[in-house]
Scaffold this motif. Structure first.
Motif, short mmCIF file in Angstrom:
data_model
loop_
_atom_site.label_atom_id
_atom_site.label_comp_id
_atom_site.label_asym_id
_atom_site.label_seq_id
_atom_site.Cartn_x
_atom_site.Cartn_y
_atom_site.Cartn_z
N SER A 64 0.94 -0.98 0.44
CA SER A 64 -0.04 0.02 -0.49
C SER A 64 0.65 1.49 0.19
CB SER A 64 -0.89 -0.76 1.01
OG SER A 64 0.06 0.30 2.45
N ILE A 112 -9.22 -1.92 0.91
CA ILE A 112 -8.53 -0.57 -0.79
C ILE A 112 -7.27 -0.41 -0.86
CG2 ILE A 112 -9.33 0.86 -1.58
CD1 ILE A 112 -11.50 -0.97 -1.70
N ASN A 115 -5.66 -4.15 -1.38
CA ASN A 115 -6.10 -4.82 -1.88
C ASN A 115 -6.09 -4.48 -3.63
OD1 ASN A 115 -6.17 -6.93 0.71
ND2 ASN A 115 -8.34 -7.00 -0.23
N GLN A 116 -6.32 -3.08 -3.63
CA GLN A 116 -6.93 -2.66 -4.71
C GLN A 116 -5.90 -1.71 -4.98
OE1 GLN A 116 -10.79 -0.79 -5.25
NE2 GLN A 116 -10.11 0.14 -7.03
N THR A 117 -5.76 -0.51 -4.21
CA THR A 117 -4.30 0.13 -4.60
C THR A 117 -2.92 -0.74 -4.73
OG1 THR A 117 -5.24 2.11 -3.70
CG2 THR A 117 -3.19 2.74 -4.15
N SER A 155 -16.13 -3.99 1.76
CA SER A 155 -14.56 -3.46 0.40
C SER A 155 -13.94 -4.76 0.29
CB SER A 155 -14.04 -2.87 2.25
OG SER A 155 -13.56 -3.58 3.57
N TYR A 156 -14.07 -5.98 0.70
CA TYR A 156 -12.91 -6.92 0.27
C TYR A 156 -13.52 -7.30 -0.97
CZ TYR A 156 -10.61 -11.60 -0.28
OH TYR A 156 -10.52 -11.75 -0.33
N SER A 159 -13.08 -3.87 -3.52
CA SER A 159 -11.61 -4.32 -4.23
C SER A 159 -11.28 -5.68 -4.95
CB SER A 159 -10.41 -3.96 -2.96
OG SER A 159 -10.93 -6.27 -2.17
N LYS A 160 -11.74 -6.95 -4.68
CA LYS A 160 -11.45 -7.72 -5.41
C LYS A 160 -12.29 -7.92 -7.09
CE LYS A 160 -8.97 -10.20 -2.71
NZ LYS A 160 -7.51 -10.42 -3.11
#
Length: 251
Positions: A64, A112, A115-117, A155-156, A159-160
């Motif tokens: 992150s 986020i 898992n995403q950023t 959120s999970y 993100s996925k």
């Protein structure tokens, strides 16, 4: 599987699917960079790999943090001269699973961010190196929660779903650049995240298994098999795909 001598980064490789993937790559003679936010965990996996005759080094990184991902890529290239594969596996779940209206802002931002950023940072910087060297392969670890609804887990799930979208978008962008990008989408898999859920709700064990046609959870090594296969030269005509490993749950 044809990954011999490939230089491979696995993030979140200190445990679970990441550790299984790192070991599996090493078994197939790849040179593995074991990356994790916790040094002691990364070092332990490196020790296990080298003890079994494989080659690996540990590099600590919080995905992150852009600067730490940048350092991860640069240290890998400095050590090995190139980067053939990156497996974006590092991920977390929320502290509390609850409905969207009551969802904690802290849980949203933390999940986020990682898992995403974190996947975006790793993809962005790895793609720059891969384009420069003229080849590369990215395998993102998404989830069944990135393909279908996952209640009390906004959120999970968000993100996925994003990881699946980023995989497909980037795969289209780089298809002519000799760079392939795919994702695996595990269902309920034995992991720290699942252990956390079951510790809070022990009754969930029977409930979860009741919706899995195979009546069992997935194993980390089963997901690792798919990751290494996608990263290998055995799958040269596969890009932009999501491989679902869920024991039939999505059926």
């Amino acid at each position: 599987m044809q990954v011999k001598d490939k230089i491979v980064i696995v993030t979140g490789a200190g445990s679970g699917i990441g550790a299984a993937a790192a070991k599996h790559f090493a078994t197939h003679k790849a040179k593995v960079v074991v990356s994790d936010i916790k040094k002691e965990k990364a070092d332990k996996i490196v020790e296990e790999i080298t003890k079994d005759g494989g080659e690996a080094i540990a590099i600590v990184a919080n995905v992150s943090k852009f600067d730490e991902v940048d350092a991860l890529i640069k240290e890998t290239v400095s050590a090995y001269g190139q980067l053939d594969v990156i497996v974006n596996n590092a991920g977390i779940g929320p502290r509390n699973m609850t409905r969207t209206g009551e969802y904690a802002l802290e849980d949203w931002h933390d999940v986020i961010d990682v898992n995403q950023t974190g996947v975006f940072y790793c993809m962005k910087l790895a793609l720059q190196q891969m384009k420069k060297q003229g080849h590369g392969n990215i395998v993102n670890v998404a989830s069944l929660a990135g393909l279908k609804a996952s209640i009390n887990n906004i959120s999970y799930s968000a993100s996925k779903f994003a990881v699946v979208g980023m995989t497909k978008s980037a795969a289209l962008e780089y298809a002519t650049k000799n760079i392939r990008i795919n994702a695996v989408c595990p269902g309920y898999t034995e992991s720290a995240l699942l252990d956390k859920l079951l510790s809070v709700r022990p009754d969930m064990d029977d409930l979860l298994k009741s919706v899995i046609p195979m009546k069992r959870y997935g194993q980390a090594n089963e997901v690792a098999d798919a990751i290494v296969w996608l990263a290998s030269d055995n799958t040269k005509f596969i890009t932009g795909q999501t491989i679902t490993l869920d024991g039939g749950t999505s059926l």
